[in-house]
Scaffold this active site. Sequence first.
Site, short mmCIF file in Angstrom:
data_model
loop_
_atom_site.label_atom_id
_atom_site.label_comp_id
_atom_site.label_asym_id
_atom_site.label_seq_id
_atom_site.Cartn_x
_atom_site.Cartn_y
_atom_site.Cartn_z
N LYS A 13 5.27 17.40 -11.54
CA LYS A 13 4.89 18.33 -10.48
C LYS A 13 3.90 17.68 -9.53
CE LYS A 13 4.01 22.67 -11.55
NZ LYS A 13 3.30 23.92 -11.97
N ASP A 71 1.83 29.15 -8.58
CA ASP A 71 2.41 30.03 -9.59
C ASP A 71 3.80 30.38 -9.10
OD1 ASP A 71 1.95 31.25 -12.15
OD2 ASP A 71 2.16 33.18 -11.15
N PHE A 154 15.16 22.97 -15.53
CA PHE A 154 14.46 23.58 -16.65
C PHE A 154 14.37 25.07 -16.38
CE2 PHE A 154 11.38 22.30 -13.50
CZ PHE A 154 10.53 23.39 -13.39
N GLY A 155 13.80 25.80 -17.33
CA GLY A 155 13.63 27.24 -17.13
C GLY A 155 14.96 27.94 -16.93
N LYS A 179 17.61 19.41 -5.36
CA LYS A 179 16.86 20.61 -5.73
C LYS A 179 15.60 20.74 -4.87
CE LYS A 179 14.43 22.79 -9.61
NZ LYS A 179 14.06 22.70 -11.04
N HIS A 184 12.22 26.66 -4.22
CA HIS A 184 11.09 27.51 -3.85
C HIS A 184 9.82 26.69 -3.73
CE1 HIS A 184 11.58 27.18 -8.14
NE2 HIS A 184 10.47 27.82 -8.44
N ARG A 185 9.58 25.75 -4.66
CA ARG A 185 8.37 24.93 -4.56
C ARG A 185 8.45 23.99 -3.35
NH1 ARG A 185 8.01 23.17 -9.36
NH2 ARG A 185 6.49 24.70 -10.05
#
Length: 201
Positions: A13, A71, A154-155, A179, A184-185
């Site tokens: 990240k 978050d 993931f997730g 991706k 979103h990130r």
Amino acid sequence: MKTVVIATNNAHKASEIAAALPFPSWEFKTLDDMGIKSDPDETETTFEGNARIKACAARRASGGLAVLADDSGLEVDALDGAPGVFSARYAGEHASDRHNNEKLLAELSEVPDENRTARFVCTLVFIDEDGSEHIARGTVEGHIGRAPRGEGGFGYDPLFWPDVFDGKKTLAEVSQDEKAAVSHRGNALRDLRSQLEGFCR
């Protein structure tokens, strides 16, 4: 050189954030890099609120350095926005990705395909050394499939079919670069970069 503490121990990240915010005079450090232990309780009901909790805790622990926290999670319309801020612990406090996915599929088992719309959401909170705050938000719209597909990500990625891929691939079936271009990130980071470009030298 300006040090920005990213409120995470996730090196992947951190590298994604550094690549999206390529300001020459900035260097990004994870909590581990700084020798900081920070794991505050995320007690807010919004992504922004929980990101701010993490940012403020990291700022205090770092002695007032600039900090960046995020978050994120999945909002499913048929479940009134759940799992939302509980995305990582939807099936329990220490639930695995598999258990969270299984619970989501069970909750949606009677929901027809046309009503399985959802989005991933990411909110970033950046607090500078002077206490000024910037908030950025990114989303990616799509729908929830009926079975996992793909080995990447993931997730909830194996269940999420982004609209931008025209229903042909889940987020777990694309490369990391593909991706990041739609996630979103990634969208939140692009928003933050546009806000900060006028302030960074």
